[in-house]
Structure formats: C-alpha cells, structure tokens
Design an enzyme around this catalytic site. Structure first.
Site, PDB file in Angstrom:
ATOM      1  N   LYS A 111       0.820  -1.209   0.000  1.00  0.00           N
ATOM      2  CA  LYS A 111       0.000   0.000   0.000  1.00  0.00           C
ATOM      3  C   LYS A 111       0.864   1.273   0.000  1.00  0.00           C
ATOM      4  O   LYS A 111       0.410   2.325  -0.437  1.00  0.00           O
ATOM      5  CB  LYS A 111      -0.919   0.025   1.217  1.00  0.00           C
ATOM      6  CG  LYS A 111      -1.808  -1.197   1.407  1.00  0.00           C
ATOM      7  CD  LYS A 111      -2.880  -1.299   0.361  1.00  0.00           C
ATOM      8  CE  LYS A 111      -4.043  -2.197   0.758  1.00  0.00           C
ATOM      9  NZ  LYS A 111      -3.729  -3.634   0.845  1.00  0.00           N
TER      10      LYS A 111
HETATM   11  C1  PLP Z   1      -4.432  -4.794   0.527  1.00  0.00           C
HETATM   12  C2  PLP Z   1      -3.662  -6.043   0.502  1.00  0.00           C
HETATM   13  C3  PLP Z   1      -3.952  -7.059  -0.420  1.00  0.00           C
HETATM   14  C4  PLP Z   1      -5.107  -6.972  -1.379  1.00  0.00           C
HETATM   15  O1  PLP Z   1      -4.933  -5.962  -2.343  1.00  0.00           O
HETATM   16  P1  PLP Z   1      -6.199  -5.402  -3.156  1.00  0.00           P
HETATM   17  O2  PLP Z   1      -5.690  -4.269  -3.953  1.00  0.00           O
HETATM   18  O3  PLP Z   1      -7.183  -4.973  -2.100  1.00  0.00           O
HETATM   19  O4  PLP Z   1      -6.722  -6.518  -3.969  1.00  0.00           O
HETATM   20  C5  PLP Z   1      -3.136  -8.177  -0.437  1.00  0.00           C
HETATM   21  N1  PLP Z   1      -2.114  -8.318   0.423  1.00  0.00           N
HETATM   22  C6  PLP Z   1      -1.810  -7.373   1.332  1.00  0.00           C
HETATM   23  C7  PLP Z   1      -0.685  -7.596   2.268  1.00  0.00           C
HETATM   24  C8  PLP Z   1      -2.559  -6.206   1.400  1.00  0.00           C
HETATM   25  O5  PLP Z   1      -2.260  -5.263   2.297  1.00  0.00           O
END
Ligand code: PLP
Length: 504
Positions: A111
């Site tokens: 993120k």
């Molecule tokens: C947010 C997240 C996901 C999923 O990603 P999306 O964009 O919501 O599909 C997978 N793994 C981790 C560690 C995340 O923080």
C-alpha cells in the site's frame, strides 16, 4: 486529454485531478478513464527508465492535467528517501518463479507504493481546482491501507484522516501500527464488524453526510480513488524491466502475474498495465478461503451471500471487491454495470452473460487457497530456497502451484514436482507485505514454536531467518498508543460529524 467518467454514468466527466479530489463519483460509481485506447503506449518507452522515470511516464498518461513538470516533482516527493530499496520494487528469483517485493516502504506493505503518492497528488489537485475547503479522508482498511494512509497523510496541511479498521480483524502488528500512528491530524478507530462492514459504512458516509460538513469536504484514500490505483501500475512495468535485465525473458515475451487479491485494486492496476501495452499473459487472481472472486471468474456469478472467513491473510478477507466495478465497465458497458451493482446491493448477487465471462476469462484466472495451503507454501519455500514469504504472498504462491498443475504453466522446478517441463510463461508473484507483519503465522509455518509476545516473535523470526526487520516495524513496540476508540458500525456517521472539525 483523457477524461474520467463514473462507471455508472458516462455523461459525468471530470479531469484527473478532480477525480482524485472527489475519491468517488457522486452517483456512487468509481472514476475510470473513459477510453482505454488513450492510455496505450509503447512499453519500451517506459521500461528504459528507472522506477521514478517509469512512474512519470505512467502518471503523465493518466494525469495529464497536472502537467509533466509537476508530475516530475510529485514523483520525486513521493519516492525520494522513502523506500529502503533503490529499485523501490525489487524482483527476486525464488526457485523458478520471480517474486516482486512491494513492501520496502515505510509501513512494510505494498500500500505504501500508492499511499506515498496519493497525498502529494491530492494536495496538488486542490491547487489545480482552486479548492479551498479542508479535506477529511475517510478510509476503511483490512489492515495495511490504514497504517500506510495514516503515515502518508500525517500532518499534510489542510487535510485530516480517519481510518476505520475491523475490531479483532487485523494482525497485532497491523493494529499496533495504526494505534501508534503519529500526526496531529490522524485518527484510527476500531469498528465492531468485519472489513466489508467498515467499507460499506464508509461508502454510505459519502452519500449520507451532506458535505462540506462544518467546512470540511470528504474524500477517500481507498483504492476506489483512482489516485491510489495508477501508482500501482508502475511496478508491473518495473517487473518486466527487471525480468529482461535478468535474462529471464526475451523482449516481447508475455508474463503471468499472480496477485494476492482482496479489493481487486492491485490486480486492476495489472489490467491497466496490460491495456497500456505491457506483454501480460494471464493475471492470476489469488484468493484465500473468501473465494467469492474465484467463483466469479469461473462462473460469472458474483455472490457475496456466503460465510465470511477470518484467515491468516486478513488483508484479503473481503467479500465485496470494489474495484471489480471498473473492470465490469470496460467488459460489460455502463448499463450492465449499473444493473449489476444495483443487484449486488439489493440482492447480494449478479450474473454475467456468457460473452462477458469469456472476455474476462481471456485475461483473468481465479484460484483460491486456504490457510493450510498458504502455510505449507511458506514452509516449503523457506526450507527449499531460504526465502521467507508473508501470509498473503504465500496464498498467491499456493494458487500459482494449482495453476501450474492445471495449465502446465511453467518449466521444470524442484518446488513440489518437476514433471511440467514445458515452458510457457514466466511467473511473477506479487509480494504484498513483509513477513514481519505476520510473525506468528510465519513462525508457525516454518515449524517454530511461538514466543509470548509479538515483539519476541519478531526477534525470534529475525534470529532464525536472518531476514532484516523493516525499520518501520522494529521500533513499533515502544511507541505510545494514541488511538483507542472502538465504535459500532451504526455510530460511524456520528463519529465523523463529531470529529470533522477537530481532525483537520
Ligand atoms: C491490501 C492487501 C492485499 C489486497 O490488495 P487489493 O488491492 O485490495 O486486492 C493483499 N495483500 C496485502 C498484504 C494487502 O495489504
């Protein structure tokens, strides 16, 4: 110049900076580029640059109203000195797959790649739109968006942020990252419910709270904001460039990407990369036991009326994947998208036509793996290759194993069996978090006993594996707890109205 439309009303058109400022379209739809042909380019013109150069090339396509000079400044402000790897998103060969490590930012999850950028994009968007209201960011998190968004927006002038996370639905380390978040404008609050409750709640707040509220406008840092999605496109190009440099592919070869999926944001960025012209073979949508997307990609039936499973990959514990709406628009058109989204909110399900399903299947493959399969992937890969994965990455690895068994997707490999000797496409697994965010699950997976606290587990994990602890996590345990509120879903609206003024 590309314009953005709402997935539910293509006559509603705005500039990219306005789309970022709003977060979500007023009709509840998501902003997308109207015409995908306008984002097409020659990928060679992207991958001949370093990460920041690639980011500039991609952002310039999607955010034309900022201007190239501004984009260059914003990219530098977003990435200079923030990531512990010079490549930002380094690629590592593990067995006969490649792992794209997206977790070298300040909060140790993927993120950060987008949430280092979004505050800069949003602050500039205010200027470009002569927008003088203060902004309150409302965000639902399944665990990692929360800390990355709190970090990114901390003390950004004129902006405040409230993060809603599921009470008892995130890992201890994820929670600690949020409740100790610094900044005078930040707030993290636990909601008694799961991620879907929190996300549905936040979406409803945008409709139900007439804003500006007390002089404060509302926006979002979730991947429903197009400013979250676009920075994520860049690392697909970065992966391709690094594969070429490693001699793993020849120019033009198509590559598979296995993506641990929750809200469908990360993998949707992969779809945009493909539509821009990157040679992508398949996007493998990896789910945990919450397998709503697996069924959907197999049958075209989206059905959220199913048991919600709490898993060891909490950031993927999601039944309503918001970003799927963006794909639906491109595949099914405006009318069907509107119908399907209405059916989803009224009846909890919808069904694609066979033609629509075929189109989606030509790119996407849905596979799921449970906690046990994920855990055994962590153990195997650690013991065979001395490489430590987190619980989300391992779901993608386990799903890729199943895909390989089904499709003979990759060449001989000592991970499990090597009967599939026929080489088709190189596989890249997107690694979305540092294993240190989920220490207890990871230690168990590699066959170690647990210690009494998360802090001790983290130390033990380091002693055993030698993998360095990310800086942002090692200092976590001594920090002051600043955010303690726990509320009911029904009280989210009142909470926001009460906090609107003092948060910004
Ligand atoms: C947010 C997240 C996901 C999923 O990603 P999306 O964009 O919501 O599909 C997978 N793994 C981790 C560690 C995340 O923080």
């Amino acid at each position: 110049m590309i314009e953005y439309i709402s997935t539910r009303d293509s006559s509603h058109k705005v500039s990219s900076s306005k789309a970022i400022l709003d977060g979500q379209a007023p009709d509840g739809g998501l902003y997308i580029p109207e015409d995908l042909s306008e984002i097409a380019l020659d990928y060679h013109d992207v991958i001949d640059k370093d990460f920041k150069g690639m980011a500039e090339a991609v952002w310039n396509k999607f955010f034309p109203d900022y201007g190239e000079e501004t984009i260059s400044e914003l990219v530098s402000a977003s990435y200079d000195g923030k990531f512990s790897s010079p490549e930002i998103t380094p690629l590592t060969e593990v067995g006969c797959n490649y792992v794209l490590e997206l977790f070298h930012g300040p909060t140790a999850a993927f993120k950060d790649v987008a949430l280092s950028a979004l505050p800069n994009l949003m602050t500039k968007a205010r200027e470009l739109n002569d927008f003088t209201d203060r902004i309150l960011i409302l965000t639902a998190t399944s665990g990692d968006t929360g800390s990355a968004a709190l970090h990114g927006f901390s003390d950004v002038p004129g902006t405040g942020i409230i993060v809603f996370y599921p009470h008892e639905g995130v890992s201890d380390t994820q929670k600690l990252q949020m409740v100790t978040a610094g900044g005078s404008n930040t707030c993290a609050v636990a909601v008694r419910g799961n991620f879907d409750d929190a996300q549905t709640g936040v979406k409803a707040l945008f409709r139900e709270i007439p804003h500006p509220v007390r002089g404060v406008s509302l926006s979002s840092a979730n991947s429903i904001n197009i400013g979250r999605l676009v920075p994520q496109i860049v690392y697909y190009f970065s992966a391709y460039k690094q594969l070429l440099e490693a001699g793993a592919i020849t120019d033009g070869d198509k590559v598979n990407f296995a993506v641990p999926t929750g809200n469908f944001g990360d993998i949707m960025a992969g779809y945009f990369a493909l539509k821009m012209g990157l040679p992508v073979n398949r996007l493998i949508c990896a789910s945990n036991s919450n397998d709503v997307l697996t069924e959907f990609l197999e049958t075209g039936h989206y059905n959220r009326k199913r048991t919600f499973h709490k898993t060891t990959s909490p950031s993927m514990d999601i039944l309503v994947s918001s970003n799927l709406e963006r794909l639906l628009y491109y595949v099914c058109g405006e009318e069907h998208t509107r119908e399907y989204m209405q059916a989803l909110s009224e009846n909890g399900e919808y069904q694609l036509t066979p033609e629509e399903l075929e189109k989606i299947k030509s790119v996407f493959v849905g596979i799921c793996a449970n906690d046990e399969e994920g855990s055994s992937a962590i153990g195997d890969i650690y013991h065979n290759y001395n490489y430590l994965m987190d619980t989300h990455t391992s779901i993608a690895w386990a799903c890729l194993r199943k895909y390989r068994d089904k499709e003979w997707a990759y060449s001989g490999c000592s991970d499990g069996d090597d009967s599939a000797a026929q080489h088709h496409a190189v596989n890249v697994i997107l690694s979305t978090a540092s294993p240190y965010k989920f220490c207890s699950s990871v230690l168990t997976a590699i066959g170690e006993e647990l210690e009494l606290s998360d802090e001790m587990n983290m130390l033990k994990c380091h002693e055993i594996t030698g993998v360095p602890v990310p800086e942002g996590l090692s200092k976590l345990f001594g920090r002051e707890i600043r955010h303690r509120d726990v509320i009911e879903v029904a009280d989210m609206k009142k909470y926001v109205i009460d906090h609107a003024e003092k948060q910004v």
